[in-house]
Design a protein around this motif. Sequence first.
Motif, PDB file in Angstrom:
ATOM      1  N   GLU A   4       1.435   8.872  -6.384  1.00 20.21           N
ATOM      2  CA  GLU A   4       1.523  10.313  -6.136  1.00 20.21           C
ATOM      3  C   GLU A   4       2.727  10.976  -6.806  1.00 20.21           C
ATOM      4  N   HIS A   5       3.806  10.222  -6.997  1.00 19.40           N
ATOM      5  CA  HIS A   5       5.015  10.842  -7.549  1.00 19.40           C
ATOM      6  C   HIS A   5       5.633  10.075  -8.710  1.00 19.40           C
ATOM      7  N   GLY A   6       5.172   8.835  -8.938  1.00 20.17           N
ATOM      8  CA  GLY A   6       5.654   8.094 -10.088  1.00 20.17           C
ATOM      9  C   GLY A   6       7.060   7.545  -9.969  1.00 20.17           C
ATOM     10  N   ARG A   7       7.666   7.662  -8.784  1.00 17.88           N
ATOM     11  CA  ARG A   7       9.054   7.223  -8.671  1.00 17.88           C
ATOM     12  C   ARG A   7       9.446   7.033  -7.209  1.00 17.88           C
ATOM     13  N   ILE A   8      10.364   6.115  -6.985  1.00 15.27           N
ATOM     14  CA  ILE A   8      11.049   5.982  -5.700  1.00 15.27           C
ATOM     15  C   ILE A   8      12.532   6.035  -6.013  1.00 15.27           C
ATOM     16  N   ASP A   9      13.142   7.149  -5.700  1.00 12.62           N
ATOM     17  CA  ASP A   9      14.558   7.322  -6.006  1.00 12.62           C
ATOM     18  C   ASP A   9      15.451   6.650  -4.983  1.00 12.62           C
ATOM     19  N   CYS A  10      14.963   6.584  -3.748  1.00 10.86           N
ATOM     20  CA  CYS A  10      15.795   6.001  -2.689  1.00 10.86           C
ATOM     21  C   CYS A  10      14.911   5.301  -1.671  1.00 10.86           C
ATOM     22  N   LEU A  11      15.312   4.116  -1.271  1.00  7.22           N
ATOM     23  CA  LEU A  11      14.659   3.369  -0.204  1.00  7.22           C
ATOM     24  C   LEU A  11      15.654   3.223   0.934  1.00  7.22           C
ATOM     25  N   VAL A  12      15.259   3.652   2.130  1.00  5.76           N
ATOM     26  CA  VAL A  12      16.117   3.519   3.300  1.00  5.76           C
ATOM     27  C   VAL A  12      15.475   2.515   4.257  1.00  5.76           C
ATOM     28  N   ASN A  13      16.056   1.332   4.330  1.00  3.58           N
ATOM     29  CA  ASN A  13      15.570   0.298   5.244  1.00  3.58           C
ATOM     30  C   ASN A  13      16.249   0.498   6.597  1.00  3.58           C
TER      31      ASN A  13
ATOM     32  N   ALA B 161       0.821  -1.207   0.000  1.00  2.00           N
ATOM     33  CA  ALA B 161       0.000   0.000   0.000  1.00  2.00           C
ATOM     34  C   ALA B 161       0.860   1.264   0.000  1.00  2.00           C
ATOM     35  N   VAL B 162       1.925   1.273   0.803  1.00  3.44           N
ATOM     36  CA  VAL B 162       2.783   2.459   0.881  1.00  3.44           C
ATOM     37  C   VAL B 162       3.553   2.655  -0.419  1.00  3.44           C
ATOM     38  N   VAL B 163       4.127   1.588  -0.951  1.00  5.18           N
ATOM     39  CA  VAL B 163       4.873   1.707  -2.207  1.00  5.18           C
ATOM     40  C   VAL B 163       3.942   2.154  -3.333  1.00  5.18           C
ATOM     41  N   ASP B 164       2.743   1.579  -3.408  1.00  2.00           N
ATOM     42  CA  ASP B 164       1.774   1.981  -4.432  1.00  2.00           C
ATOM     43  C   ASP B 164       1.408   3.451  -4.282  1.00  2.00           C
ATOM     44  N   ARG B 165       1.290   3.904  -3.050  1.00  7.24           N
ATOM     45  CA  ARG B 165       0.945   5.309  -2.819  1.00  7.24           C
ATOM     46  C   ARG B 165       2.041   6.236  -3.340  1.00  7.24           C
ATOM     47  N   VAL B 166       3.289   5.903  -3.055  1.00  7.06           N
ATOM     48  CA  VAL B 166       4.395   6.740  -3.531  1.00  7.06           C
ATOM     49  C   VAL B 166       4.399   6.790  -5.057  1.00  7.06           C
ATOM     50  N   ILE B 167       4.216   5.653  -5.685  1.00  9.09           N
ATOM     51  CA  ILE B 167       4.224   5.603  -7.150  1.00  9.09           C
ATOM     52  C   ILE B 167       3.027   6.365  -7.717  1.00  9.09           C
TER      53      ILE B 167
END
Length: 273
Positions: A70-79, A62-68
């Motif tokens: 709303e912004h179409g991209r995830i430039d960085c993932l910080v685990n 749900a969170v990843v889908d929301r980012v995509i």
Amino acid sequence: MAKTVLITGCSSGVGNETARAFLDEGWTVYATARNTDDIASLEEAGCEIASLDVTDEEEISAVVDRVIDEHGRIDCLVNNAGYGQFGPVEDVSTDLIEAQFDVNVYGPHRLTRAALPHMRERGEGTIINVSSAAGRVSVPGMGTYCGSKHALEAMSDALRSEVDAHGVDVALVEPGPVSTSFADRANDELKKLDQSDAYDTVYRFYEDSEVFGGQTPVAVSPAKVAETILEAGVSPAPSARYPVGSVSILADKTRYLPDSIRDAVYRQLLRLL
């Protein structure tokens, strides 16, 4: 368009500071925690916030889908989300080991699997896994935690080569002791154990949180770790590893010592106690 970063474990400490560091650099920051009340101040500062338990596949999707969306991209993932299950290996139940790995290993793996296809499609992106000095050298009384971080390091090393051809970078940030509430949580986890008399010396070693917690003189600030995470996130060619603090640098070097010497040091330390 501003670059976008998704960060886990932002309720306090390193995650909270990391969200603020990326925000100050003009990034769109999605700060997450299990309880959004804990990150309300980040929302006030300008972050997007979301509830995220890294052990929950549906919440991750749900969170990843929301980012995509709303912004179409995830430039960085910080685990970043994680905790320490301390205690002698014999005294830690299998259930507690599974819980430790569920957060510290499977959590980053779940997030990576969710975000990576979008990075590959765009041909760029950075995955930053927050490990630990304990991910390089194992210490008595920390076998379960060290094991989880060793696993994260091994997976990150493999992943780094696997995604290189797709324009995606993978970096490990490896702090030593940090001035956070990590030690308090670790103490709480110790209390869950059925503590056997056979390891009294090991337990005494960890009864004082200053041994491994934020009060020790060698501890680094959460802001320092966040600064290092940001450095990896903005770099066009991040390093594979970023040790943070003198303990982490020393831990990395001790890997080259013969096992017999490390064992002798631990043996002497426990005798002194």
